[in-house]
Design a protein around this motif. Structure first.
Motif, PDB file in Angstrom:
ATOM      1  N   PRO A 174      -4.150   1.025  -8.806  1.00  0.00           N
ATOM      2  CA  PRO A 174      -3.523   2.329  -8.584  1.00  0.00           C
ATOM      3  C   PRO A 174      -3.749   2.800  -7.151  1.00  0.00           C
ATOM      4  CG  PRO A 174      -5.579   2.580  -9.771  1.00  0.00           C
ATOM      5  CD  PRO A 174      -5.359   1.104  -9.608  1.00  0.00           C
ATOM      6  N   MET A 175      -3.060   3.858  -6.798  1.00  0.00           N
ATOM      7  CA  MET A 175      -3.154   4.361  -5.430  1.00  0.00           C
ATOM      8  C   MET A 175      -4.567   4.820  -5.068  1.00  0.00           C
ATOM      9  SD  MET A 175       0.403   6.347  -4.979  1.00  0.00           S
ATOM     10  CE  MET A 175       1.934   5.428  -4.962  1.00  0.00           C
ATOM     11  N   SER A 176      -5.297   5.262  -6.076  1.00  0.00           N
ATOM     12  CA  SER A 176      -6.600   5.890  -5.794  1.00  0.00           C
ATOM     13  C   SER A 176      -7.756   4.899  -5.658  1.00  0.00           C
ATOM     14  CB  SER A 176      -6.925   6.891  -6.909  1.00  0.00           C
ATOM     15  OG  SER A 176      -6.906   6.205  -8.152  1.00  0.00           O
ATOM     16  N   PHE A 207      -1.043   6.220   7.489  1.00  0.00           N
ATOM     17  CA  PHE A 207      -1.810   7.439   7.787  1.00  0.00           C
ATOM     18  C   PHE A 207      -2.444   8.036   6.527  1.00  0.00           C
ATOM     19  CE2 PHE A 207       1.522   7.094  11.064  1.00  0.00           C
ATOM     20  CZ  PHE A 207       0.728   7.027  12.199  1.00  0.00           C
ATOM     21  N   THR A 208      -2.937   7.174   5.649  1.00  0.00           N
ATOM     22  CA  THR A 208      -3.685   7.628   4.472  1.00  0.00           C
ATOM     23  C   THR A 208      -5.028   6.901   4.475  1.00  0.00           C
ATOM     24  OG1 THR A 208      -2.565   5.979   3.127  1.00  0.00           O
ATOM     25  CG2 THR A 208      -1.686   8.217   3.016  1.00  0.00           C
ATOM     26  N   PRO A 209      -6.056   7.536   3.904  1.00  0.00           N
ATOM     27  CA  PRO A 209      -7.407   7.011   4.149  1.00  0.00           C
ATOM     28  C   PRO A 209      -7.725   5.668   3.497  1.00  0.00           C
ATOM     29  CG  PRO A 209      -7.465   8.948   2.693  1.00  0.00           C
ATOM     30  CD  PRO A 209      -6.062   8.833   3.215  1.00  0.00           C
ATOM     31  N   VAL A 210      -7.419   5.508   2.203  1.00  0.00           N
ATOM     32  CA  VAL A 210      -7.764   4.247   1.526  1.00  0.00           C
ATOM     33  C   VAL A 210      -7.004   3.094   2.187  1.00  0.00           C
ATOM     34  CG1 VAL A 210      -7.752   3.002  -0.669  1.00  0.00           C
ATOM     35  CG2 VAL A 210      -8.245   5.459  -0.650  1.00  0.00           C
ATOM     36  N   CYS A 211      -5.722   3.313   2.437  1.00  0.00           N
ATOM     37  CA  CYS A 211      -4.881   2.279   3.057  1.00  0.00           C
ATOM     38  C   CYS A 211      -5.432   1.886   4.428  1.00  0.00           C
ATOM     39  CB  CYS A 211      -3.446   2.776   3.217  1.00  0.00           C
ATOM     40  SG  CYS A 211      -2.662   3.202   1.656  1.00  0.00           S
ATOM     41  N   THR A 212      -5.914   2.851   5.170  1.00  0.00           N
ATOM     42  CA  THR A 212      -6.458   2.561   6.503  1.00  0.00           C
ATOM     43  C   THR A 212      -7.638   1.602   6.398  1.00  0.00           C
ATOM     44  OG1 THR A 212      -5.707   4.697   7.312  1.00  0.00           O
ATOM     45  CG2 THR A 212      -7.475   3.648   8.566  1.00  0.00           C
ATOM     46  N   HIS A 270       0.870  -1.187   0.000  1.00  0.00           N
ATOM     47  CA  HIS A 270       0.000   0.000   0.000  1.00  0.00           C
ATOM     48  C   HIS A 270       0.906   1.237   0.000  1.00  0.00           C
ATOM     49  CE1 HIS A 270       0.858  -0.543   4.307  1.00  0.00           C
ATOM     50  NE2 HIS A 270       0.738   0.762   4.380  1.00  0.00           N
ATOM     51  N   PRO A 271       0.387   2.374  -0.476  1.00  0.00           N
ATOM     52  CA  PRO A 271       1.266   3.530  -0.659  1.00  0.00           C
ATOM     53  C   PRO A 271       1.868   4.103   0.620  1.00  0.00           C
ATOM     54  CG  PRO A 271      -0.718   3.777  -1.982  1.00  0.00           C
ATOM     55  CD  PRO A 271      -0.926   2.571  -1.113  1.00  0.00           C
ATOM     56  N   ALA A 272       1.079   4.267   1.666  1.00  0.00           N
ATOM     57  CA  ALA A 272       1.636   4.971   2.826  1.00  0.00           C
ATOM     58  C   ALA A 272       0.763   4.804   4.056  1.00  0.00           C
ATOM     59  CB  ALA A 272       1.778   6.463   2.519  1.00  0.00           C
ATOM     60  N   VAL A 303       2.643   1.080  -5.205  1.00  0.00           N
ATOM     61  CA  VAL A 303       1.242   1.001  -5.633  1.00  0.00           C
ATOM     62  C   VAL A 303       0.575  -0.149  -4.872  1.00  0.00           C
ATOM     63  CG1 VAL A 303       1.603   2.030  -7.905  1.00  0.00           C
ATOM     64  CG2 VAL A 303       1.879  -0.458  -7.617  1.00  0.00           C
ATOM     65  N   ARG A 304      -0.689  -0.415  -5.194  1.00  0.00           N
ATOM     66  CA  ARG A 304      -1.431  -1.470  -4.471  1.00  0.00           C
ATOM     67  C   ARG A 304      -1.263  -2.805  -5.207  1.00  0.00           C
ATOM     68  NH1 ARG A 304      -4.170   1.583  -0.813  1.00  0.00           N
ATOM     69  NH2 ARG A 304      -4.573   3.689  -1.554  1.00  0.00           N
ATOM     70  N   SER A 305      -0.157  -3.490  -4.904  1.00  0.00           N
ATOM     71  CA  SER A 305       0.114  -4.795  -5.533  1.00  0.00           C
ATOM     72  C   SER A 305      -0.427  -5.911  -4.652  1.00  0.00           C
ATOM     73  CB  SER A 305       1.615  -5.013  -5.682  1.00  0.00           C
ATOM     74  OG  SER A 305       2.188  -4.015  -6.468  1.00  0.00           O
TER      75      SER A 305
HETATM   76  C1  BEZ Z   1      -4.856   6.503   0.413  1.00  0.00           C
HETATM   77  O1  BEZ Z   1      -4.531   5.468   0.982  1.00  0.00           O
HETATM   78  O2  BEZ Z   1      -5.877   7.098   0.695  1.00  0.00           O
HETATM   79  C2  BEZ Z   1      -4.016   7.056  -0.693  1.00  0.00           C
HETATM   80  C3  BEZ Z   1      -2.635   6.928  -0.624  1.00  0.00           C
HETATM   81  C4  BEZ Z   1      -1.856   7.472  -1.656  1.00  0.00           C
HETATM   82  C5  BEZ Z   1      -2.482   8.103  -2.721  1.00  0.00           C
HETATM   83  C6  BEZ Z   1      -3.871   8.179  -2.791  1.00  0.00           C
HETATM   84  C7  BEZ Z   1      -4.630   7.664  -1.764  1.00  0.00           C
END
Ligand code: BEZ
Length: 210
Positions: free
Chosen positions: A140-142, A41-46, A37-39, A121-123
């Motif tokens: 993709p990240m989004s 403390f990010t919303p989608v990843c959470t 996942h990209p990072a 990216v989201r692999s």
């Molecule tokens: C997310 O996890 O919300 C996110 C992370 C990186 C780019 C776009 C969204």
């Protein structure tokens, strides 16, 4: 390095939220659901981390161990897990690889410069107990992943291994499966004594136990 289906996946040693691991040793006799996942403390990843933790029993039932990865540190992961647990109403116990140096992300081709040069990216890599790559996909990240689909493809792979069958479009557990063309009718009769439905010589369906 391009990873191909059927390849033994590259091994690595890394720090994770549950300690240092040797990836192949950690997989052991289980399947693995390895996802980046990209990072933190990010919303989608959470939401994705929360969903994986909520599905802990579903993964365990299938003998699958989840393991996440991002290019953050163990300290950041551990702090973020508190937020994941709070906001997603769960208890995250699976390891998350800390890949701040991008070594594993590069080894698994998780860095796609069109998206980011520093974050994965989201692999998804579904790996079997022989450490072979059985399925991969990249979002993709989004776009957050569909976890029903992740469980569905694991079910399809494991059922295929058990019965030497394939699964049709939109297959779900309990639905008829497909007899591959490599199995002729004589062989199919002995493999599937319950009988099968020959719609065309190349299109034969059968019911099997899951
Ligand atoms: C997310 O996890 O919300 C996110 C992370 C990186 C780019 C776009 C969204």
């Amino acid at each position: 390095m391009a990873l191909h289906l059927g390849d033994v996946v590259p091994n690595f040693q890394a720090d994770t939220t549950t300690g240092k691991i040797d990836f192949h040793e950690w997989i052991g006799d289980s399947w693995a659901f390895f996802f980046s996942h990209p990072a933190d403390f990010t919303p989608v990843c959470t939401t994705e981390m929360g969903r994986t933790a909520q599905l802990n029993d579903e993964f365990a039932k299938r003998n699958v161990k989840p393991i996440g990865l991002s290019t953050d540190t163990v300290e950041e992961h551990l702090k973020w897990i508190e937020d994941v647990n709070d906001t997603q109403n769960t208890t995250l116990t699976f390891p998350i690889v800390a890949d701040a140096g991008l070594e594993v992300s590069r080894l698994y081709d998780m860095i796609h410069p069109g998206e980011s040069t520093t974050a994965a990216v989201r692999s998804v890599f579904i790996i079997d107990p022989n450490k072979k790559l059985r399925l991969t996909f990249t979002y993709p990240m989004s776009v957050g992943r569909n976890f029903a689909e992740i469980l569905r493809v694991i079910d399809a792979l494991q059922l295929g291994d058990k019965h030497t069958i394939a699964t049709p479009a939109d297959w779900e557990v309990g639905k008829d499966v497909i007899i591959p063309p490599s199995i002729d009718n004589d062989k199919a009769n002995s493999m599937f004594p319950q009988g099968f439905n020959e719609i065309r010589p190349y299109l034969r369906t059968v019911k099997v136990d899951s």
